[in-house]
Design an enzyme around this catalytic site. Structure first.
Site, PDB file in Angstrom:
ATOM      1  CG  HIS A   1      47.441  34.289 160.729  1.00 50.59           C
ATOM      2  ND1 HIS A   1      48.020  35.447 160.264  1.00 50.59           N
ATOM      3  CD2 HIS A   1      47.614  33.362 159.763  1.00 50.59           C
ATOM      4  CE1 HIS A   1      48.510  35.241 159.067  1.00 50.59           C
ATOM      5  NE2 HIS A   1      48.279  33.977 158.736  1.00 50.59           N
TER       6      HIS A   1
ATOM      7  CB  SER B   1      46.115  33.097 156.850  1.00 49.28           C
ATOM      8  OG  SER B   1      45.914  32.211 155.776  1.00 49.28           O
TER       9      SER B   1
ATOM     10  CE  LYS C   1      52.140  34.418 159.082  1.00 48.97           C
ATOM     11  NZ  LYS C   1      51.756  33.103 158.593  1.00 48.97           N
TER      12      LYS C   1
HETATM   13  C1  LIG Z   1      52.175  32.311 157.489  1.00 52.59           C
HETATM   14  C2  LIG Z   1      51.598  30.966 157.734  1.00 52.59           C
HETATM   15  C3  LIG Z   1      52.390  29.832 157.772  1.00 52.59           C
HETATM   16  C4  LIG Z   1      53.834  29.874 157.365  1.00 52.59           C
HETATM   17  O1  LIG Z   1      54.628  30.413 158.357  1.00 52.59           O
HETATM   18  P1  LIG Z   1      56.043  31.033 157.958  1.00 52.59           P
HETATM   19  O2  LIG Z   1      56.763  31.045 159.260  1.00 52.59           O
HETATM   20  O3  LIG Z   1      55.786  32.365 157.400  1.00 52.59           O
HETATM   21  O4  LIG Z   1      56.674  30.100 156.980  1.00 52.59           O
HETATM   22  C5  LIG Z   1      51.804  28.648 158.127  1.00 52.59           C
HETATM   23  N1  LIG Z   1      50.487  28.565 158.411  1.00 52.59           N
HETATM   24  C6  LIG Z   1      49.696  29.623 158.343  1.00 52.59           C
HETATM   25  C7  LIG Z   1      48.248  29.476 158.648  1.00 52.59           C
HETATM   26  C8  LIG Z   1      50.210  30.861 157.989  1.00 52.59           C
HETATM   27  O5  LIG Z   1      49.422  31.910 157.863  1.00 52.59           O
END
Ligand SMILES: *Cc1c(COP(=O)(O)O)cnc(C)c1O
Length: 392
Positions: free
Chosen positions: A207, A179, A238
């Site tokens: 992502h 990320s 995302k």
């Molecule tokens: C953003 C993210 C999460 C968390 O997801 P949310 O739905 O925002 O809680 C989990 N794993 C990765 C790799 C992320 O970037």
């Protein structure tokens, strides 16, 4: 409570204190946000496919909200399990070519809850050092041994797998796309290692979901490896532009998780309106290929332009494009200067990234046009030059 003030003072000294700032969507200008009264090109959100403001999604949410009300009222195991959950889970499994899937409130709860449910005392979790915090927390909650390997260093991983070869259960877990760096996990090699050492493989596509794969299924599909992944995690926060997450895998896994994941059992079900919005987003992710295609070309252009300008840019082919800065204070100054120039680019500092590797993490969205990005590149170069960040 003086000790808290002391701790906060330490953070301030290290240019590492966090502050909340208001951001507002810019309804007339997709791909922009409003901060401090200024309209900024949004290179900080994870709205990769530009779906966050999509009228079909908003309509689906509003219509369901009118009928079903605001909240679900209870956990899914009590009265919160509206029929849209089942429909969505069938649609997700079919999209992922998996036997079953299970929806969660968010990616943080999915990762931490699933890992804690799968692993326990006497087990070992092999985790890339750059994995998301929710994976780390899941490992801590599980009470299993936590063997972290250096980022993408599979020799190190193999040495750890060898060392722990006689342990009860083994789980290799990785982000598909990291990320804060935007590079990929070495998934082919991870599949080989999981087979050689009889471990399970869990891949977090937070992502990469929506962005990679013929229908946005994720990186494992793009590489033809999805059948070798035991636990697939995806998020709706995302590329889907909404909120929520899911796990997909075989029937036994899903039935097991349904019975064991504490954040699923002891937390209220998502609002039905949100699930209806996710259902619509899933359709758009699968069918609107132009979003992915446009994002690929703009991300590539953006990355290479910054690289050629002499910035130290992370590797890869993803929409996540970090400019490495190093120290926190300089990263903050970079971010402030970008904002003054009309660009939202956020300074990412420890403990999100290792000490001494503060950076500006840009993320491109398919809502951005080539022109908008070209103009941004000119401004980023100018600001970077003033801060002495260009090497050539
Ligand atoms: C953003 C993210 C999460 C968390 O997801 P949310 O739905 O925002 O809680 C989990 N794993 C990765 C790799 C992320 O970037």
């Amino acid at each position: 409570m003086n000790w808290m003030e002391n701790e906060l003072e330490k953070l301030t000294q290290a240019s590492n204190q966090r502050h909340l700032r208001d951001s507002a969507t810019s309804p007339e200008r997709p791909g922009h946000i409003v901060r401090g009264g200024n309209n900024l090109l949004d290179l900080a959100s994870n709205n990769y496919l530009g779906l966050a403001g999509h009228p079909d999604i908003i309509q689906a949410i509003c219509e369901t909200l009118q009928v079903e009300g605001a909240g679900s009222g209870a956990s899914r195991f009590v009265t919160g399990n509206r029929s849209v959950y089942g429909r969505l889970e069938v649609a997700l499994a079919s999209w992922q070519q998996a036997e079953a899937s299970l929806v969660f409130a968010n990616g943080y709860m999915a990762n931490s809850g699933v890992i804690a449910a799968l692993m326990g005392r006497g087990d070992v979790i092999f985790s890339d050092q750059y994995n998301h915090a929710s994976i780390v927390d899941g490992a801590l909650l599980s009470r299993a041994e936590h063997a972290r390997y250096r980022h993408n260093d599979l020799e190190h991983l193999e040495a750890l797998l060898h060392k722990h070869r006689d342990k009860r259960r083994k789980l290799i877990v990785t982000d598909a796309l990291f990320s804060m760096d935007g590079d990929r996990a070495r998934l082919h090699e991870l599949v080989k290692l999981k087979r050689r050492y009889d471990a399970m493989l869990m891949v977090d596509e937070a992502h990469s979901g929506g962005v990679y794969g013929e229908k946005g299924e994720g990186l494992c599909h793009e590489l033809g490896l999805h059948r070798h992944v035991d636990v697939h995690i995806g998020t709706f926060s995302k590329a889907f532009g909404i909120y929520g997450a899911y796990v997909s895998g075989n029937n036994v896994l899903i039935r097991y998780l349904m019975n064991k994941v504490r954040p699923l059992i002891y937390s209220t079900a998502l609002p039905p309106s949100l699930l209806a919005g996710i259902m619509t987003a899933l359709h758009l992710v699968q069918t609107e290929h132009w979003r992915r295609n446009h994002l690929r070309s703009t991300s590539e252009m953006f990355r290479y332009a910054l690289m050629n300008a002499g910035f130290h840019v992370g590797e890869g082919d993803s929409p996540i494009v970090p400019i490495m800065v190093g120290d926190n204070e300089r990263a903050l100054r970079f971010s402030e200067a970008l904002e003054a120039a009309g660009i939202a680019g956020i300074a990412i500092r420890p403990p999100t990234v290792p000490v001494g590797t503060a950076r500006i993490r840009f993320s491109v969205s398919s809502a951005h046009t080539f022109d908008e990005l070209r103009q941004a590149i000119v401004l980023i170069k100018k600001v970077g030059d003033q801060l002495g960040l260009l090497t050539s």
